[in-house]
Design an enzyme around this catalytic site. Structure first.
Site, short mmCIF file in Angstrom:
data_model
loop_
_atom_site.label_atom_id
_atom_site.label_comp_id
_atom_site.label_asym_id
_atom_site.label_seq_id
_atom_site.Cartn_x
_atom_site.Cartn_y
_atom_site.Cartn_z
N ARG A 71 0.85 -1.20 0.00
CA ARG A 71 0.00 0.00 0.00
C ARG A 71 0.89 1.26 0.00
NH1 ARG A 71 -2.30 -3.66 -0.47
NH2 ARG A 71 -2.16 -2.81 -2.55
N ILE A 101 -5.25 6.93 5.30
CA ILE A 101 -3.87 6.74 5.75
C ILE A 101 -2.86 7.15 4.67
CG2 ILE A 101 -4.49 4.97 7.44
CD1 ILE A 101 -3.64 2.80 5.51
N ASP A 102 -3.36 7.63 3.53
CA ASP A 102 -2.45 8.12 2.49
C ASP A 102 -2.04 9.57 2.81
OD1 ASP A 102 -4.34 10.10 1.21
OD2 ASP A 102 -5.50 8.28 0.86
N HIS A 156 -6.72 7.67 11.76
CA HIS A 156 -6.43 6.25 11.61
C HIS A 156 -4.96 5.98 11.29
CE1 HIS A 156 -10.98 5.39 10.75
NE2 HIS A 156 -10.72 5.54 12.02
N CYS A 206 6.85 1.97 16.90
CA CYS A 206 7.66 0.96 17.57
C CYS A 206 6.85 0.29 18.67
CB CYS A 206 8.91 1.62 18.16
SG CYS A 206 9.95 0.45 19.06
N CYS A 257 14.00 0.29 15.05
CA CYS A 257 13.44 1.58 15.45
C CYS A 257 14.56 2.61 15.55
CB CYS A 257 12.74 1.42 16.80
SG CYS A 257 12.28 2.98 17.57
N SER A 301 -18.52 6.82 4.53
CA SER A 301 -19.68 5.94 4.49
C SER A 301 -20.68 6.25 5.60
CB SER A 301 -19.22 4.49 4.66
OG SER A 301 -18.67 4.31 5.96
N ASN A 329 -21.01 13.52 -0.83
CA ASN A 329 -20.71 12.09 -0.98
C ASN A 329 -21.26 11.60 -2.32
OD1 ASN A 329 -19.45 9.84 0.26
ND2 ASN A 329 -21.44 8.94 0.71
N LEU A 330 -20.67 10.53 -2.82
CA LEU A 330 -21.09 9.98 -4.11
C LEU A 330 -22.56 9.55 -4.07
CD1 LEU A 330 -19.73 9.56 -6.82
CD2 LEU A 330 -19.04 7.27 -6.07
ZN LIG Z 1 11.58 2.00 19.60
#
Ligand SMILES: [Zn+2]
Length: 229
Positions: free
Chosen positions: A56, A90-91, A106, A114, A133, A174, A198-199
């Site tokens: 992703r 998350i992009d 999110h 870590c 890390c 949604s 929204n669509l």
């Molecule tokens: Zn760490």
């Protein structure tokens, strides 16, 4: 001056070609959500989960922000601190369009967390080969994304913003996933006007003062023009 909180969801990124996990078949790029987006999945088979998010993350290089992301960046240039974007995505498409006031409730693909020390680090490459890390040196990094059953980030700041906003706008969500699905009712209870773009009508449409249907790439620039007119 109007204080605005915008919530964005998968629909805005889908128009840039980012696949969502709420497609009709209930799969996310061929995977069941419970196999790649739960802490239990990671405990059971970390390599599958790491490879999934590595793919992703790599796929982000092939997508670009669309006119909806650019319109929100334009809105921030006018409103400054009076605009906050809260995203379920998350992009990094909001940031690449130029938005700076973005809360990723999110988490983010371009971040690693870590499991030993808790530090979150900017991360642009793979995690499947157990890199260490940068903070504590433990080989204990996981994708810094909020999985099902985990607590979203920044909820205090989000509810503070909902409490003081004049306008709450939900784009491409949604209306089915809590806690985000509850933001509209919180904003209304605090006195904000509420608008959905929204669509199609969402599960939460009835909670909004106004709901407009269509592609975010058309609706969002038109709404920003209206607000700044
Ligand atoms: Zn760490």
């Amino acid at each position: 001056m109007t204080k605005v909180v915008v919530l964005t969801g998968a629909g805005i990124s889908a128009e840039s070609g980012v696949p969502t996990f709420r497609d009709a078949d209930g799969l996310w790029e061929g995977h069941a959500v419970e196999d790649v987006a739960t802490p239990q999945a990671f405990d059971r088979d970390p390599l599958v989960v790491q490879r999934f998010y590595d793919a992703r993350r790599a796929a982000l290089l092939g997508v670009e922000p669309n006119p909806a992301h650019h319109a929100l960046a334009r809105l921030e240039r006018s409103l400054g601190d009076d605009l906050l974007v809260v995203t379920q995505n998350i992009d990094d498409l909001h940031e690449r369009a130029g938005s700076t006031r973005v809360l990723h409730m999110h988490g983010e693909l371009l971040s690693a967390q870590c499991r030993a020390c808790g530090t979150r680090s900017r991360w642009e490459v793979g995690l499947h080969d157990d890199p260490v890390c940068p903070h504590c040196g433990a080989a204990a990094l996981r994708p810094d994304v909020v999985w099902f059953g985990e607590v979203p980030y920044e909820m205090d700041r989000i509810f503070d913003a909902l409490e003081s906003c004049d306008l709450f706008v939900s784009i491409g969500t949604s209306g089915a996933v809590y806690p985000a699905a509850g933001f509209v009712r919180a904003a209304r209870a605090y006195g904000a006007r509420t608008l959905e773009l929204n669509l199609q009508p969402s599960e939460g449409s009835l909670f909004f003062h106004e709901s407009r249907q269509g592609p975010a790439g058309l609706l969002v620039p038109a709404w920003v023009d209206e607000l700044l007119a």
